[in-house]
Write an enzyme that holds these catalytic residues in place. Sequence first.
Site, PDB file in Angstrom:
ATOM      1  N   ARG A 135       0.872  -1.180   0.000  1.00 41.10           N
ATOM      2  CA  ARG A 135       0.000   0.000   0.000  1.00 41.10           C
ATOM      3  C   ARG A 135       0.906   1.225   0.000  1.00 41.10           C
ATOM      4  O   ARG A 135       2.121   1.098   0.092  1.00 41.10           O
ATOM      5  CB  ARG A 135      -0.918   0.003   1.234  1.00 41.10           C
ATOM      6  CG  ARG A 135      -0.163   0.110   2.547  1.00 41.10           C
ATOM      7  CD  ARG A 135      -1.127   0.236   3.733  1.00 41.10           C
ATOM      8  NE  ARG A 135      -0.373   0.277   4.978  1.00 41.10           N
ATOM      9  CZ  ARG A 135      -0.925   0.293   6.176  1.00 41.10           C
ATOM     10  NH1 ARG A 135      -2.222   0.266   6.317  1.00 41.10           N
ATOM     11  NH2 ARG A 135      -0.180   0.339   7.256  1.00 41.10           N
ATOM     12  N   ASN A 173      -4.844   8.081   4.264  1.00 41.50           N
ATOM     13  CA  ASN A 173      -4.479   7.412   5.508  1.00 41.50           C
ATOM     14  C   ASN A 173      -3.014   7.639   5.802  1.00 41.50           C
ATOM     15  O   ASN A 173      -2.161   7.414   4.938  1.00 41.50           O
ATOM     16  CB  ASN A 173      -4.719   5.903   5.384  1.00 41.50           C
ATOM     17  CG  ASN A 173      -4.644   5.186   6.724  1.00 41.50           C
ATOM     18  OD1 ASN A 173      -5.377   5.546   7.642  1.00 41.50           O
ATOM     19  ND2 ASN A 173      -3.761   4.221   6.843  1.00 41.50           N
ATOM     20  N   GLU A 174      -2.738   8.129   6.989  1.00 42.01           N
ATOM     21  CA  GLU A 174      -1.357   8.255   7.465  1.00 42.01           C
ATOM     22  C   GLU A 174      -0.411   8.731   6.358  1.00 42.01           C
ATOM     23  O   GLU A 174       0.554   8.041   6.016  1.00 42.01           O
ATOM     24  CB  GLU A 174      -0.875   6.923   8.052  1.00 42.01           C
ATOM     25  CG  GLU A 174      -1.629   6.531   9.304  1.00 42.01           C
ATOM     26  CD  GLU A 174      -1.033   5.320  10.013  1.00 42.01           C
ATOM     27  OE1 GLU A 174      -0.356   4.504   9.345  1.00 42.01           O
ATOM     28  OE2 GLU A 174      -1.245   5.194  11.231  1.00 42.01           O
ATOM     29  N   GLU A 327      -6.802   5.629  15.754  1.00 42.43           N
ATOM     30  CA  GLU A 327      -6.419   4.208  15.731  1.00 42.43           C
ATOM     31  C   GLU A 327      -5.559   3.893  16.948  1.00 42.43           C
ATOM     32  O   GLU A 327      -4.706   4.684  17.333  1.00 42.43           O
ATOM     33  CB  GLU A 327      -5.564   3.888  14.504  1.00 42.43           C
ATOM     34  CG  GLU A 327      -6.264   3.913  13.181  1.00 42.43           C
ATOM     35  CD  GLU A 327      -5.301   3.523  12.052  1.00 42.43           C
ATOM     36  OE1 GLU A 327      -4.317   2.797  12.300  1.00 42.43           O
ATOM     37  OE2 GLU A 327      -5.544   3.974  10.926  1.00 42.43           O
ATOM     38  N   TRP A 335       3.300  -5.572  13.433  1.00 41.72           N
ATOM     39  CA  TRP A 335       4.430  -4.997  12.707  1.00 41.72           C
ATOM     40  C   TRP A 335       5.678  -4.770  13.550  1.00 41.72           C
ATOM     41  O   TRP A 335       6.661  -4.248  13.056  1.00 41.72           O
ATOM     42  CB  TRP A 335       4.015  -3.703  11.997  1.00 41.72           C
ATOM     43  CG  TRP A 335       3.122  -2.788  12.789  1.00 41.72           C
ATOM     44  CD1 TRP A 335       1.766  -2.713  12.705  1.00 41.72           C
ATOM     45  CD2 TRP A 335       3.515  -1.832  13.775  1.00 41.72           C
ATOM     46  NE1 TRP A 335       1.272  -1.766  13.579  1.00 41.72           N
ATOM     47  CE2 TRP A 335       2.328  -1.205  14.240  1.00 41.72           C
ATOM     48  CE3 TRP A 335       4.735  -1.433  14.324  1.00 41.72           C
ATOM     49  CZ2 TRP A 335       2.323  -0.211  15.225  1.00 41.72           C
ATOM     50  CZ3 TRP A 335       4.729  -0.442  15.296  1.00 41.72           C
ATOM     51  CH2 TRP A 335       3.542   0.157  15.726  1.00 41.72           C
ATOM     52  N   GLU A 375      -2.204  -8.061   7.558  1.00 43.01           N
ATOM     53  CA  GLU A 375      -2.535  -7.746   8.950  1.00 43.01           C
ATOM     54  C   GLU A 375      -3.383  -8.827   9.610  1.00 43.01           C
ATOM     55  O   GLU A 375      -4.144  -8.555  10.533  1.00 43.01           O
ATOM     56  CB  GLU A 375      -3.198  -6.369   9.002  1.00 43.01           C
ATOM     57  CG  GLU A 375      -2.174  -5.316   8.621  1.00 43.01           C
ATOM     58  CD  GLU A 375      -2.680  -3.889   8.582  1.00 43.01           C
ATOM     59  OE1 GLU A 375      -1.877  -2.985   8.832  1.00 43.01           O
ATOM     60  OE2 GLU A 375      -3.869  -3.700   8.275  1.00 43.01           O
ATOM     61  N   PHE A 377      -2.561 -11.025  11.624  1.00 39.35           N
ATOM     62  CA  PHE A 377      -2.252 -11.243  13.039  1.00 39.35           C
ATOM     63  C   PHE A 377      -2.309  -9.961  13.860  1.00 39.35           C
ATOM     64  O   PHE A 377      -1.714  -9.871  14.925  1.00 39.35           O
ATOM     65  CB  PHE A 377      -0.889 -11.930  13.196  1.00 39.35           C
ATOM     66  CG  PHE A 377      -0.921 -13.366  12.763  1.00 39.35           C
ATOM     67  CD1 PHE A 377      -1.727 -14.285  13.422  1.00 39.35           C
ATOM     68  CD2 PHE A 377      -0.171 -13.805  11.669  1.00 39.35           C
ATOM     69  CE1 PHE A 377      -1.781 -15.610  13.007  1.00 39.35           C
ATOM     70  CE2 PHE A 377      -0.218 -15.128  11.248  1.00 39.35           C
ATOM     71  CZ  PHE A 377      -1.031 -16.034  11.922  1.00 39.35           C
ATOM     72  N   HIS A 378      -3.016  -8.964  13.355  1.00 40.65           N
ATOM     73  CA  HIS A 378      -3.204  -7.727  14.125  1.00 40.65           C
ATOM     74  C   HIS A 378      -4.466  -7.870  14.962  1.00 40.65           C
ATOM     75  O   HIS A 378      -5.488  -8.341  14.470  1.00 40.65           O
ATOM     76  CB  HIS A 378      -3.353  -6.559  13.148  1.00 40.65           C
ATOM     77  CG  HIS A 378      -3.182  -5.216  13.779  1.00 40.65           C
ATOM     78  ND1 HIS A 378      -4.109  -4.675  14.639  1.00 40.65           N
ATOM     79  CD2 HIS A 378      -2.186  -4.308  13.673  1.00 40.65           C
ATOM     80  CE1 HIS A 378      -3.689  -3.472  15.029  1.00 40.65           C
ATOM     81  NE2 HIS A 378      -2.517  -3.231  14.457  1.00 40.65           N
TER      82      HIS A 378
HETATM   83  C1  GAL Z   1      -1.881   1.998  10.846  1.00 43.77           C
HETATM   84  C2  GAL Z   1      -2.736   2.043   9.601  1.00 43.77           C
HETATM   85  C3  GAL Z   1      -3.797   0.993   9.604  1.00 43.77           C
HETATM   86  C4  GAL Z   1      -3.240  -0.327  10.052  1.00 43.77           C
HETATM   87  C5  GAL Z   1      -2.586  -0.165  11.376  1.00 43.77           C
HETATM   88  C6  GAL Z   1      -2.001  -1.433  11.946  1.00 43.77           C
HETATM   89  O1  GAL Z   1      -0.643   2.539  10.620  1.00 43.77           O
HETATM   90  O2  GAL Z   1      -3.326   3.305   9.450  1.00 43.77           O
HETATM   91  O3  GAL Z   1      -4.347   0.896   8.326  1.00 43.77           O
HETATM   92  O4  GAL Z   1      -2.305  -0.757   9.106  1.00 43.77           O
HETATM   93  O5  GAL Z   1      -1.543   0.750  11.278  1.00 43.77           O
HETATM   94  O6  GAL Z   1      -1.392  -1.194  13.193  1.00 43.77           O
END
Ligand code: GAL
Length: 685
Positions: A135, A173-174, A327, A335, A375, A377-378
């Site tokens: 992304r 986003n970010e 978030e 990560w 993601e 495992f998030h």
């Molecule tokens: C942020 C992002 C999200 C997701 C998240 C995971 O940086 O905006 O889309 O990837 O991290 O921790």
Amino acid sequence: MQPDPAPHAPPADPTARAAGQASFTALVAGRGLLYGGDYNPEQWPAEVWPEDVALMTAAGVNLVTVGVFSWGRLEPQPGALDLAWLDRVLDLLAEAGIAVDLATPSASAPPWLAVDHPETSAVNPDGVRMSHGSRNHFCPTSPVFREHVLRIVRVLAERYADHPALSMWHVGNEFGQVCYCDLCAEAFRGWLRQRYGTLDELNRAWGTAFWSQHHGRWSEVVPPRTAPYLHNPTQELDYRRFASDQLRDLYRVQADLLRELAPGVPVTTNFMGFFPLVDYRSWAGDLDVVADDWYADPADPRSPARAALTHDLMRSLGDGRPWALMEQATSAVNWRPHNLPRSAGTMLVDSLRAVAHGADAICYFQWRASVAGAERFHSAMLPHAGPDTDLHRSVVDQGAVLSRLRRVAGTRVDARAALVFDWQSWWAGRAPGSPSDRMDAVDQLLAAYEPLWREGIAVDVVHPGGELDGYDLVVVPGLYLVSDADAANLARVPERGGVLLVGPFSAVADPDAHVRAGRFPGPWAEVLGVSGEQHRPLPETGAQVRSDRFGDFRAVTWSELLRADGAEVLAWYADAGLAGRPAITRRLHPSGGQAWYLSTVPPSDVLARILRDCADAAGVHGPVACPPDVEAIRRGDVLFLLNHGVETRTVRLPFPATDLIGGTRTPGDLVLPAESAVALIEEDR
Ligand code: GAL
């Protein structure tokens, strides 16, 4: 001569922003604190959506961010739009009364765009073009990318401007990528022409007499791409400034279109705290609501302080208005190299910390845990194992807690202490080729923040050129680069009776990142009553410092060869080639103000004593005496006490109080179990 650059989009119209801010205030006034997270329904079959919405309702969720990464689902092939699924999702959310923060999908374009228009993908400093497949691979300058972004933004805005669920826009986003392609190089030249006007002025500012870097034509000017050795530091600094502005422009063109097509809907994007690639101070005026993503690291013992500081930064960027925690993670992220889970108690205390520091929205990434993709495992609000889990129950509990805190929604934190921070100074101070790579402005900021935070002293994080009159204590932990005007702004603090504390390696450079010649810190030598001639990084053994006031200590990392010119010497070096030379000084001003200078990095307990002295002199105190691990902060008329430690603590309250969370009345001492928090209304205060 190159053609003139396309002008950047101007900052947001103040009337449009005021309307967006008012709608956010109304949203919160109507619903209380906002609670929810990113919702990515495109990852699930339609049968799952009603269950999602039912579970959201049961958990007290009242805000979800939809569509951040939906472009590929909205437009699977160029121009072939499929919005029926999004209609259905928004309708379901609207029926349940859940507000939607609808995203523009610019963070991740579908593969067809990269394949059909390779120039829409970013290039790294080595000249390698980024592939799709992850992304954020876009080039922020590419006109083709922008054209496609604005096309899909228009589709969304025209279709959903009047949808009852639409409550906020989430642009991209970010934002945080830096591209070095030829399009960016040309835009950089345009940006430089606007900044400097002529090549002569650019050559002066960049100091190109050094290493034969003189530019005779604009076409010779390039981004700091991979080169054999150190880059020109002003070129690097300008590229950082440019890259931040270029991303902001990409934000602005989207925000402008949204404001035009859906007037009054608040517009935001999510920041990333002290993120090094974007100067959020220069962006804040374009957001109707400042929003931030904060991922606490369970392995970091300083995480609570880091979080509090970051939250104070966000509140300050929005001039004290409520902000949104957009978030965070309910438990582990995916990560870090080794992803520790978070306890339910920490999750709640961390959210309440954000509320206490001014957040009106508490959101997570993400609602339902992904089973596929990077993601998988998030953690999420609804884990793979489903609703019958400890984690989901704690999500539900949190919704109930937040619903009891309606009273704080919309209120402010009143701070009489300020910490000074500036992205551009941070960038310049970190440039390679400096005396030490161990003097980082954010580290210095956190070190100065922690003692104040432990005492419950509310702090704003301000720009050196900001309005300082409301602050009795102003701390400049490390400000390598400062303009004359901003330096004068800070110098007025002790002159008008306030307390100013300046830390080491400050006011070294001017806005061109040129070292200021003469004794340092040039613009502050007078007000501080001290000046120096040499920066002296210390060996691992540090330096011995003697002080009757603070006790003897060993300083680390940094020292300076100083001479007091009117200041009292409160601590002096005993070795490291500086025996007898000042280490910490204070100049008393006729106004009653004080100007302190700290030329080294003391241990944290000594720094705490220094800051306590400064705070006492400024008459700035916390609301209650806090035992270790307990944080106190007042927002509006609610006193939050947060115990982020693993031991029960007792806090002596000056007044009887009632806890909005537990509903209990506390006459005197308050027992605060590990990882717990109260939100107190004090009687007779
Ligand atoms: C942020 C992002 C999200 C997701 C998240 C995971 O940086 O905006 O889309 O990837 O991290 O921790």
